[in-house]
Design an enzyme around this catalytic site. Structure first.
Site, short mmCIF file in Angstrom:
data_model
loop_
_atom_site.label_atom_id
_atom_site.label_comp_id
_atom_site.label_asym_id
_atom_site.label_seq_id
_atom_site.Cartn_x
_atom_site.Cartn_y
_atom_site.Cartn_z
N TYR A 107 0.87 -1.18 0.00
CA TYR A 107 0.00 0.00 0.00
C TYR A 107 0.90 1.23 0.00
O TYR A 107 1.86 1.31 0.76
CB TYR A 107 -0.89 0.02 1.25
CG TYR A 107 -1.61 1.35 1.41
CD1 TYR A 107 -2.88 1.53 0.90
CD2 TYR A 107 -0.98 2.44 2.01
CE1 TYR A 107 -3.51 2.76 1.00
CE2 TYR A 107 -1.60 3.67 2.10
CZ TYR A 107 -2.88 3.82 1.59
OH TYR A 107 -3.50 5.04 1.68
N GLU A 195 -3.56 7.51 -3.95
CA GLU A 195 -3.33 6.20 -3.33
C GLU A 195 -3.09 5.13 -4.39
O GLU A 195 -3.77 5.09 -5.41
CB GLU A 195 -4.59 5.86 -2.52
CG GLU A 195 -4.47 4.68 -1.61
CD GLU A 195 -5.79 4.44 -0.88
OE1 GLU A 195 -5.92 4.89 0.27
OE2 GLU A 195 -6.69 3.81 -1.46
#
Ligand code: GDP
Ligand code: MN
Length: 388
Positions: A107, A195
């Protein structure tokens, strides 16, 4: 002004932006028909992944992401996915791209950390999972680097983040490039979130952004006409579109109490109190500062166009906004829309007496405190429920 306003981009839009800043993304294209999906797969000439383009996460779990070995299979799968609703949103397009060879998932995000009053780069070896879930279950697996607003993201910070998630050696150069690219994309686009989840380490030990998500700050869009055009109009409900046209901040929810409030903070407080007394708000609605009767009328029409609404709670704190203007707007709307939905009004502040006098003509429950107004609205909604 409502400062939670943001423009959500689809995965393929976010990916295109990230790619401009040097982030490696899979090759592919967007299709709105199964035939187009097949053509893209043919052009790529390798196994592909077909991905629903909807503005919600968890598409994988919902069956909106599938692998296809051949163009024929891509066509069949695209037909299935284009026929789906994911969390209530119809799938109108799919992204078809070369399937990634995934060794592990990371992530990586740049987010606004309100507590730290600044940007933070976050990374975790637990990629592919929603970061909120990682934060809840295993917060120690998240590495954070607070970004100084004057210095910007420093290379040493990126290296610390990389080492923090155990990424060193041969992947370091690639990671620095991705992290810097993501940060600069965030800054130059006036984003509120950028993101990559997952950022994939491939079998060949390169990095690849397999998913991308970007939120842009509505209030900065005037500086980015090309980004403003990316707004996914089809994802807005007709009511939300109408609200935007009138300069009203409106978010439709699934409760029964329609709320008309001036000021985002007061709107939040009104929704909280409605919940506290056992009701559920049908919307967030901020008519903004200094609203004139015309905008108030539009807001009330919007609220009443929602069939779930069983009571309307009007909570106005008159400052620049004048209570008599609000009252006039309410009467105007009521002349146009016939309704028996009960209304509760709390008007305090500038010209409140005049406002109340105007509303005396309308059948309206009044309240002086917010608590009283919320309680009356909850009671009226449940009475209306039983009655209809
Ligand atoms: P989300 O579920 O909406 O977050 O969609 P993602 O794009 O993040 O995909 C969810 C998961 O599907 C990823 O974490 C991967 O595990 C898997 N996935 C996505 N694309 C590919 C791909 O090209 N190849 C493989 N093998 N898995 C993929
Ligand atoms: Mn994802």
């Amino acid at each position: 002004m409502f400062w939670g306003g943001k423009l959500k981009l689809q995965e393929y839009q976010s990916k295109r932006i990230f790619a401009r800043y040097g982030v490696p993304i899979p090759e592919g294209g967007v299709a709105t028909t199964p035939q187009e999906a097949r053509e893209i797969a043919e052009r790529l000439g390798k196994p592909v992944v077909v991905k629903a383009q909807v503005l919600v996460g968890g598409r994988g779990k919902a069956g909106g992401i599938k692998l296809a070995e051949t163009p024929e299979e891509a066509e069949t799968i695209a037909a299935q996915i284009l026929d789906m609703d994911i969390r209530g949103l119809p799938v109108r397009s799919v992204l078809v791209e070369e399937a990634a060879d995934i060794a592990s998932e990371i992530y990586l995000g740049v987010v606004i950390d309100r507590a730290a009053k600044g940007l933070v780069m976050m990374a975790s070896l637990e990629g592919g999972v929603e970061i909120e879930e990682v934060a809840r279950r295993t917060p120690e697996k998240i590495v954070k680097a607070p970004i100084d607003p004057f210095l910007g993201l420093q290379d040493y910070q990126v290296r610390e983040v990389a080492y923090g998630i155990g990424l060193g050696g041969d992947l370091m150069r690639g990671f620095v490039k991705v992290a810097r690219g993501l940060y600069i994309a965030f800054m130059e686009c006036d984003a509120s979130l950028a993101e990559i989840n997952p950022l994939v380490v491939t079998g060949g030990r390169t990095l690849l952004a397999v998913d991308a998500k970007m939120l842009l700050d509505d209030n900065a869009l005037f500086r980015h006409p090309e980004l403003a055009e990316m707004r996914n109009l089809e994802e807005e409900t007709p009511a939300e579109r109408e609200a935007r046209g009138h300069g009203i901040s409106y978010v439709q929810l699934d409760g029964t109490i329609g709320c008309m409030v001036n000021g985002a903070g007061l709107a939040m407080a009104t929704m909280d109190l409605t919940k506290l007394y056992g009701g559920s708000p049908a919307n967030f609605l901020d008519i903004g500062g200094g609203a004139k009767a015309e905008r108030v009328a539009a807001a009330l029409r919007l609220i009443l166009s929602d069939e779930n609404v069983k009571a309307v709670l009007i909570n106005i704190f008159g400052g620049i906004t004048r209570c008599d203007e609000v009252a006039k707007g309410i009467l105007t709307a009521l002349e146009e829309v016939e309704t028996d939905v009960p209304m509760i009004a709390r008007l305090v502040g500038t010209n409140e007496e005049e406002g109340r006098a105007i509303l005396a003509e309308a059948k309206m429950i009044t309240a002086t405190t917010l608590e009283e107004a919320a309680q009356k609205a909850v009671a009226a909604a449940s009475a209306y429920n039983e009655w209809t």
